[in-house]
Design an enzyme around this catalytic site. Structure first.
Site, short mmCIF file in Angstrom:
data_model
loop_
_atom_site.label_atom_id
_atom_site.label_comp_id
_atom_site.label_asym_id
_atom_site.label_seq_id
_atom_site.Cartn_x
_atom_site.Cartn_y
_atom_site.Cartn_z
N ALA A 11 0.84 -1.09 -0.03
CA ALA A 11 -0.01 0.12 -0.05
C ALA A 11 0.78 1.32 0.05
O ALA A 11 0.76 2.31 0.63
CB ALA A 11 -0.96 0.01 1.10
N ASN A 96 13.47 -8.75 -1.72
CA ASN A 96 12.34 -8.77 -2.40
C ASN A 96 12.08 -10.28 -2.86
O ASN A 96 10.71 -10.32 -2.79
CB ASN A 96 12.32 -7.71 -3.48
CG ASN A 96 12.17 -6.62 -3.13
OD1 ASN A 96 12.02 -6.16 -1.90
ND2 ASN A 96 12.40 -5.58 -4.25
N ASN A 121 10.19 -4.91 -8.33
CA ASN A 121 11.46 -4.87 -8.78
C ASN A 121 12.13 -5.96 -8.27
O ASN A 121 12.07 -5.96 -7.10
CB ASN A 121 12.16 -3.34 -9.18
CG ASN A 121 11.62 -2.88 -10.64
OD1 ASN A 121 11.37 -3.65 -11.51
ND2 ASN A 121 11.79 -1.43 -10.49
N HIS A 176 12.69 -5.44 -18.31
CA HIS A 176 12.52 -4.28 -17.55
C HIS A 176 13.83 -3.71 -17.13
O HIS A 176 14.01 -3.54 -15.94
CB HIS A 176 11.50 -4.10 -16.41
CG HIS A 176 11.32 -2.92 -16.21
ND1 HIS A 176 10.66 -1.91 -16.80
CD2 HIS A 176 11.06 -2.39 -15.09
CE1 HIS A 176 10.26 -0.82 -16.12
NE2 HIS A 176 10.81 -1.15 -14.86
O1 TXD Z 1 7.63 -1.14 -14.23
C1 TXD Z 1 7.81 -1.46 -13.04
N1 TXD Z 1 7.58 -2.82 -12.85
C2 TXD Z 1 7.94 -0.55 -11.99
C3 TXD Z 1 8.42 -1.25 -10.77
C4 TXD Z 1 7.94 0.86 -12.10
C5 TXD Z 1 7.91 1.59 -11.18
C6 TXD Z 1 8.27 1.09 -9.74
N2 TXD Z 1 8.51 -0.45 -9.54
C7 TXD Z 1 8.73 -1.08 -8.51
O2 TXD Z 1 7.41 -1.21 -7.85
C8 TXD Z 1 9.48 -0.39 -7.33
O3 TXD Z 1 10.94 -0.29 -7.61
C9 TXD Z 1 9.18 -1.27 -6.19
O4 TXD Z 1 9.72 -2.57 -6.07
C10 TXD Z 1 7.60 -1.47 -6.53
C11 TXD Z 1 6.74 -0.63 -5.46
O5 TXD Z 1 6.84 0.80 -5.75
P1 TXD Z 1 6.23 1.76 -4.83
O6 TXD Z 1 6.90 3.33 -5.23
O7 TXD Z 1 5.01 1.65 -4.51
O8 TXD Z 1 7.01 1.36 -3.46
P2 TXD Z 1 6.79 1.75 -1.80
O9 TXD Z 1 6.05 3.01 -1.66
O10 TXD Z 1 7.98 1.78 -1.13
O11 TXD Z 1 5.53 0.62 -1.42
C12 TXD Z 1 6.20 -0.46 -1.30
C13 TXD Z 1 5.14 -1.13 0.10
C14 TXD Z 1 5.43 -0.43 1.14
O12 TXD Z 1 4.10 0.13 1.74
C15 TXD Z 1 5.85 -1.58 2.12
O13 TXD Z 1 5.63 -1.35 3.52
C16 TXD Z 1 5.18 -2.77 1.65
O14 TXD Z 1 5.37 -2.52 0.07
N3 TXD Z 1 5.94 -4.05 1.97
C17 TXD Z 1 5.04 -5.11 1.87
N4 TXD Z 1 3.85 -5.25 1.92
C18 TXD Z 1 3.52 -6.52 2.04
N5 TXD Z 1 4.03 -7.50 2.42
C19 TXD Z 1 5.58 -7.47 2.52
N6 TXD Z 1 6.08 -8.38 3.01
C20 TXD Z 1 6.13 -6.11 2.42
N7 TXD Z 1 7.21 -5.54 2.22
C21 TXD Z 1 7.12 -4.47 2.08
#
Ligand code: TXD
Length: 319
Positions: A11, A96, A121, A176
């Protein structure tokens, strides 16, 4: 007809934007899940409070327990940590990968019939691992990258030619990463392929080369501007287009990270290819013909993806 259910695992920036878009488009009831207690609940409540003003009907709940995703039709995964200064690619990969293990187990237990879209990612490796950990059929697990990379390509082309984004189509395949494969011959402005557009004098080769380069570095360009995170509006919109094609059986052909079992001469990995998305998940993979240069770029990109998968296997020999 009962409403569909969309579960968003993570989230954060993209997760919150996904929830907003899914609500505005009335795709179904939305569950935001995160391990940080309070954030999914707070974002869900904030978004629910926006619904009377916008006039959309959608249930919005936040959760920190996987039970909440039970029976989801679509699961979109953004959970994970971003790369921080000093962290190697392998450090990020191992953190990750563990997140994908937990998420995969949650999906396997509570949403085994869902269409799963991975965004985390490094994308091509994480979607591969998520499919393995969840045990879901390969046609029901896809990765989002190509729609975003192609959207960036489309925007740069629209800006350069002064043509509406609606009439600009582009295809970006491969992994990607910096060696993604923007396919110039299969990209069009007003239906005219880019090489013909150069002949017509609408675009110069130099300008096109610069656009291709900018597309490849599109993610980094946003990171450099934001400084504290990566892109989230366009990534979220791209994943919603994929979810919508599945939920409404639109049968759109979108560039997605799909599981290859022989197509493009590849086996057992996920990489960006054009795929038809309908009610059956990935219903067809379109095998476009490459010329020698495109083939070389694709093979190089696949090699990067294979390198990431090998690194995953070293960290987690069970995979
Ligand atoms: O084209 C693409 N695929 C991408 C990928 C384009 C842009 C960003 N991309 C990747 O998406 C980026 O490198 C990240 O790996 C993800 C998510 O990006 P976002 O900007 O939404 O990252 P945030 O704001 O850090 O959100 C990640 C959330 C954060 O709230 C954590 O508390 C949560 O993930 N988190 C978890 N949730 C559930 N379960 C677990 N284990 C967990 N660990 C962290």
């Amino acid at each position: 007809m009962a409403r569909k259910k969309i579960a968003l695992i993570g989230a954060g920036q993209i997760g919150g934007t996904l929830a907003h878009l899914a609500g505005l488009k009335e795709l179904g009831d939305i569950v935001l899940f995160d391990i940080v207690d309070g954030v999914p609940q707070g974002k869900a409540l904030d978004l629910a409070e926006s619904s009377p003003v916008e006039g959309f009907d959608a249930g919005l709940t936040g959760a920190s327990s996987y039970e909440a995703i039970a029976g989801a039709d679509v699961v979109i995964v953004t959970a994970g940590v971003p790369r921080k200064p000093g962290m190697s690619r392998d450090d990020l990969l191992s953190i990750n990968l563990k997140v994908m293990e937990a998420v995969g187990a949650g999906i396997k237990q509570y949403a085994p019939d869902a269409f799963v879209i991975c965004i985390t990612n490094p994308l091509d490796a994480m979607v591969w691992a998520l499919q393995k950990f969840s045990g879901l059929p390969t046609n029901k697990v896809v990765g989002m990258a190509g729609v975003l990379d192609s959207a960036r390509f489309r925007w740069f082309l629209a800006e350069a030619t002064g043509v509406s984004v609606k009439d600009v189509h582009a295809m970006t395949l491969g992994g990607h990463g910096d060696d993604m494969v923007p396919l110039v011959r299969y990209s069009t402005v007003g239906g005219v392929p880019l090489p013909a557009l150069i002949e017509m004098g609408w675009l110069t080769q130099e300008k096109l080369d610069a656009i291709v380069k900018r597309t490849r570095g599109g993610g980094g360009e946003i990171v450099a501007l934001l400084k504290t995170g990566s892109a989230y509006y366009a990534p979220a919109t791209s994943a919603i287009a994929m979810a919508e094609s599945y939920l409404k059986d639109q049968k759109r052909i979108l560039p997605v990270a799909a599981y290859l079992s022989g197509q493009y001469g590849q086996n057992g990995l996920y990489v960006g290819v054009p795929a038809l998305i309908g009610a059956g998940g990935v219903e067809k993979i379109v095998e476009v013909k490459f010329d020698a240069t495109e083939q070389e770029m694709f093979v190089k990109s696949v090699a990067s993806v294979t390198g990431l998968i090998d690194a995953c296997k070293q960290i987690q020999p069970a995979l």
